[in-house]
Write a protein that holds these residues in place. Structure first.
Motif: not given
Length: 165
Positions: A72-76, A108-112, A148-154, A157-162
């Motif tokens: 699915d292209g979800n890398a971390c 396609h999506r890089l998250w942390l 503590s809370d974790f914030f999920l961020m990502s 690929r289209p955002e990176w390309a832009a």
């Protein structure tokens, strides 16, 4: 920003990685592995261990990417750490890792996820283009036993390309 180049880590880099992830105060924000876990992940094609170096080849920090083989292209971004904070290394290190993920893999999506109290990291992530998606409530267990809370961020690929133009 200092000049920084990125390369794949080797087994010889494990002591630097382990020393960096054990810097005083880092236990509040980043995890750490033992040598066996690092070696296993270094050999696993789903992971990329990247070392950021200065122009003389001195290591400045590292990034661990994982789930690079997901259909699915979800890398971390599993872990990022710099040897000397407040020197302007984090942003170019993360930028290089994001470029690597989108140029060298099918991501396609890089998250942390980032501990809610790690404001320095959140600032860097936003500057590189990561967007907060949500909150994992009390998902982080801190060294003192508190939560503590974790914030999920990502970044997509289209955002990176832009951003690259």
């Amino acid at each position: 920003m200092p000049a920084l180049s990125l390369r794949r880590a080797t087994e010889a880099d494990i002591p630097f990685i382990m020393e960096t992830e054990r810097k005083p105060g880092y236990d509040q924000f980043i995890g750490r592995y033992g040598v066996e876990e690092h070696l296993a992940q270094l050999a696993n094609p789903a992971f990329a261990y990247l070392i950021g170096e200065d122009s003389e080849g001195n290591p400045l920090g590292f990034v661990i990417l994982m789930d690079l083989n997901r259909r699915d292209g979800n890398a971390c971004v599993k872990r990022i750490a710099v040897a000397s904070p407040e020197k302007g290394v984090g942003r170019p290190l993360l930028t290089g890792a994001v470029d690597f993920a989108f140029l060298e893999t099918n991501a396609h999506r890089l998250w942390l996820d980032v501990v809610s109290g790690n404001l320095r990291a959140q600032t860097v992530y936003r500057k590189v283009g990561f967007i907060q998606e949500g909150v994992l409530r009390e998902a982080a267990l801190l060294p003192d036993g508190s939560r503590s809370d974790f914030f999920l961020m990502s970044i997509l690929r289209p955002e990176w390309a832009a951003r690259r133009g």
